[in-house]
Scaffold this motif. Structure first.
Motif, short mmCIF file in Angstrom:
data_model
loop_
_atom_site.label_atom_id
_atom_site.label_comp_id
_atom_site.label_asym_id
_atom_site.label_seq_id
_atom_site.Cartn_x
_atom_site.Cartn_y
_atom_site.Cartn_z
N ASN A 500 0.89 -1.29 0.36
CA ASN A 500 0.33 0.06 0.16
C ASN A 500 0.69 1.13 0.16
OD1 ASN A 500 -2.07 1.71 -0.40
ND2 ASN A 500 -2.47 1.37 2.78
N TYR A 509 3.87 7.52 2.07
CA TYR A 509 3.42 6.50 3.29
C TYR A 509 3.76 4.96 2.79
CZ TYR A 509 2.83 9.67 6.62
OH TYR A 509 3.28 11.92 7.34
N CYS A 510 4.41 4.03 2.54
CA CYS A 510 4.47 2.60 2.61
C CYS A 510 4.49 1.65 2.95
CB CYS A 510 5.68 2.66 1.26
SG CYS A 510 5.61 0.76 0.50
N THR A 511 3.56 0.82 3.41
CA THR A 511 3.98 -0.63 4.27
C THR A 511 3.41 -2.19 2.92
OG1 THR A 511 1.43 -0.68 4.14
CG2 THR A 511 2.51 0.26 5.86
N MET A 513 3.62 -5.94 3.84
CA MET A 513 2.90 -7.32 4.80
C MET A 513 3.04 -8.39 4.10
SD MET A 513 -0.37 -5.03 6.83
CE MET A 513 -1.21 -4.41 5.58
N LYS A 559 12.48 7.25 6.95
CA LYS A 559 11.45 6.39 8.41
C LYS A 559 11.65 4.83 8.01
CE LYS A 559 11.46 10.74 11.06
NZ LYS A 559 12.06 11.17 11.63
N THR A 561 10.52 0.79 9.88
CA THR A 561 10.55 -0.12 11.06
C THR A 561 10.29 -1.16 10.29
OG1 THR A 561 7.98 0.16 11.03
CG2 THR A 561 9.83 2.17 12.66
N GLU A 563 8.63 -5.22 11.68
CA GLU A 563 8.21 -5.76 12.68
C GLU A 563 7.77 -7.41 12.23
OE1 GLU A 563 4.81 -4.27 13.88
OE2 GLU A 563 5.72 -2.02 14.73
N TYR A 571 5.66 -7.40 8.86
CA TYR A 571 5.08 -5.89 8.84
C TYR A 571 6.40 -4.45 8.36
CZ TYR A 571 2.53 -0.97 8.80
OH TYR A 571 1.99 0.17 8.93
N SER A 573 6.91 -0.63 7.28
CA SER A 573 6.32 0.69 7.10
C SER A 573 7.67 1.50 6.58
CB SER A 573 5.83 0.78 8.63
OG SER A 573 5.74 2.33 8.04
N ILE A 574 7.51 2.44 5.45
CA ILE A 574 8.71 3.23 5.03
C ILE A 574 7.40 4.83 5.03
CG2 ILE A 574 9.92 3.53 2.69
CD1 ILE A 574 10.34 0.89 2.17
N ILE A 575 8.79 5.85 5.15
CA ILE A 575 8.21 6.81 5.02
C ILE A 575 9.35 7.87 4.53
CG2 ILE A 575 7.47 9.22 6.08
CD1 ILE A 575 6.19 7.44 8.92
#
Length: 580
Positions: A500, A509-511, A513, A559, A561, A563, A571, A573-575
């Motif tokens: 996404n 904002y990229c995720t 999963m 940014k 993270t 998990e 999961y 997360s990239i910003i």
């Protein structure tokens, strides 16, 4: 630390000089001047209005005083009493007495006295003929409000009464009982002297007073007004009940007496536009004068500032070009001021520096360039042995043969593989659009589905308006690849990858999963630790390589993270900031 202007740009210094030495002094001076002038003009205008009201009061008082004096003359006229009180056996006797005296004083009175519109004597003597200024006190007269008012008054002083409300303003009369002489006959006698209302209207409608004028009696009721919105013909109207608009100013004279029983006040309501007209005229003049005061200093300052600023910026640009090894002199006419001397010295220094570099360094630089070109030629020769075009052409040949054999699925996979290889091997540009990065992701995931079939599913979501935003090449597809190979592939029943990407306020904002194998806590901590390490890239690949590149591009604005739990999934997360 003392404040210094050394770090302030020259243009800002000139602006500061303009505001402190020109703008603020002129503005402050004109504001003070405007305030004083407007106060004086306003006070003078108010004083003129009060003087006009005083003039109206004096003229009105004079008119009423003249009418009162005329009333007093008739009140003390012995012959008038004698004729009115006599009982006449025959009408001819009354006519003789009337013609001998009354006709002259009653008919000529209004013509002789400018303030009098008419003189009427009322009597209940039945032997009189009621005409020519003599009227009978009948029932109609007794029903008049002024009759009741004069008969109920205990004083013998005259009353000034407004009556006759059949029109807007009615009439104003001086009415009194005629009891100056004792009479054996108990006839009731009244004297009514009508004020000339045209004169009163002319006085109260003073053209110098551009507003509404109100004549108030001692009870604060309006006796006469030039205000067309106030109707006093239907009864008494209190001045206190009138609601004046906010844009009107109110003026009043002190109460004044015309006799012992009547007191008056003259009020005026004038629009602020009328009162402040001259004030606004003064304001427009001062604003125009202020603009003219600003114009000449502004033009002179801009002219001088531009003379300095343009030439200094030209010198600065040429100095920056020298930093990039462009030794161009400044073509400008010779001037004798400090900037002209600085230009001359810069040109001389540039020519000397150019000569020195050409003599000392050019030969050495050419030698090193030849050596670099020789090494690049050797490198190109090695690279030509594994030319990517050979690989792309070979894959394209296999894809065409697959199409000829109607193996469309194989052809599609080969086409996707060629795209990925071309994207991986050819780095003509390091930034790509989100549209291109999503296309890489689809190519890779389609190849994975070709390998694993229904064991792998995926979903890529991106808003259409964000597809033209730029991001580093291969920055997202690397995490997708890691999710497929290390997350979904080890799981027998397969799994799903969801990507996404959404841009909010120039931040992407990229995720990523997946519900695959997951990772142990130690490995997750090791990957997160890449964010805090400052190391050279070396030969690292995969996620570590992407994190290193992102830190080079965006620094602290990047940014990241991750998990993960074994058996549950991962999961990411990239910003990052993106270009608008």
């Amino acid at each position: 630390m003392k404040p210094s202007l050394n770090n302030v740009r020259l243009r800002d210094k000139m602006l500061l000089l303009y505001f402190l030495a020109v703008f603020l002094p002129i503005l402050a001076t004109n504001i003070i001047f405007y305030t004083r002038v407007t106060d004086n003009v306003k006070n003078q205008r108010i004083q003129d209005i009060n003087l006009t009201l005083t003039q109206i009061k004096n003229e009105f008082t004079r008119e009423l005083q003249d009418t009162l004096e005329i009333s007093s003359e008739f009140y003390t006229d012995h012959m008038l009493y004698e004729i009115i009180e006599t009982s006449y056996p025959h009408p001819a006797q009354y006519i003789t007495a009337y013609d001998s005296y009354l006709r002259r004083i009653l008919h000529s009175g209004s013509a002789v006295y400018n303030t009098v519109e008419g003189i009427t004597v009322y009597s209940d003597n039945p032997t009189l003929l009621y005409s020519g200024g003599i009227s009978l006190i009948d029932d109609a007269v007794k029903k008049e409000p002024w009759y009741e008012q004069i008969m109920s008054a205990e004083q013998t002083q005259p009353l000034i009464i407004r009556h006759g409300e059949n029109n807007q303003q009615g009439k104003m009369s001086v009415i009194r009982k005629m009891d100056y002489y004792y009479s054996q006959n108990e006839y009731t006698k009244l004297l009514k002297v009508d004020v000339r209302m045209s004169t009163i209207r002319q006085i109260l409608g003073n053209r110098q007073l551009q507003g509404n004028v109100y004549l108030l009696n001692g009870s604060g009721e309006i006796e006469y007004t030039t205000d067309p919105h106030v109707n006093v013909s239907k009864g008494a109207v209190s001045y206190a009940d009138i609601e004046l608009p906010d844009e009107y100013l109110e003026f009043q004279t002190p109460s004044f007496m015309t006799n012992h029983l009547n007191s008056w006040t003259i009020a005026a309501a004038i629009s602020k536009d009328v009162v402040l007209y001259e004030v606004r005229q003064s304001r427009n003049f001062i604003i125009t004068l202020t603009c003219l005061n600003f114009l000449l200093p502004t033009i002179v300052l801009i002219w001088i500032s531009r003379s300095m600023n343009v030439r200094l910026i030209r010198i600065l640009k040429h100095m920056k070009r020298v930093k990039n090894q462009h030794y161009d002199t400044i073509n400008d006419s010779e001037t004798i001021d400090e900037i002209g001397q600085l230009t001359y010295e810069f040109n001389r220094m540039t020519l000397q520096l150019k000569s020195l570099i050409n003599d000392v360094y050019v030969a050495d630089i050419q030698k090193k360039n030849l050596e670099i070109e020789r090494k690049e030629a050797q490198l190109n020769a090695l690279q030509s042995q594994i030319n990517p075009h050979f690989l792309f052409n070979t894959l394209e040949t296999i894809r065409m043969r697959s199409l000829m054999k109607e193996e469309e699925e194989t052809s599609k996979i080969i086409h996707n593989l060629a795209k990925i290889l071309r994207n991986s091997l050819v780095w003509k540009r390091d930034m790509v659009t989100l549209r291109e990065e999503v296309e890489f992701i689809h190519c890779f995931l389609e190849i994975q589905r070709y390998r694993f079939g229904d064991r792998i599913n995926y979903e890529v979501m991106i808003h259409p308006e964000d597809k033209d935003r730029l991001i580093p090449k291969m920055s997202i597809v690397t995490f997708v690849e890691n999710a497929a190979l290390h997350g979904i592939e080890p799981v027998k029943h397969g799994g799903t990858i969801k990507v996404n990407m959404q841009v909010i306020d120039d931040l992407m904002y990229c995720t990523i999963m997946d519900n695959g194998a997951g990772m142990p806590t130690e490995q997750v901590n090791r990957i997160n630790a890449y964010m805090s390490k400052d190391e050279d890239m070396g030969e690292r690949i995969g996620i570590q390589n992407v994190i290193y590149r992102m830190k080079l591009y965006y620094g602290a604005n990047f940014k990241f993270t991750i998990e993960s739990e074994p058996g549950i999934g991962t999961y990411v997360s990239i910003i990052i900031p993106v270009d608008p």
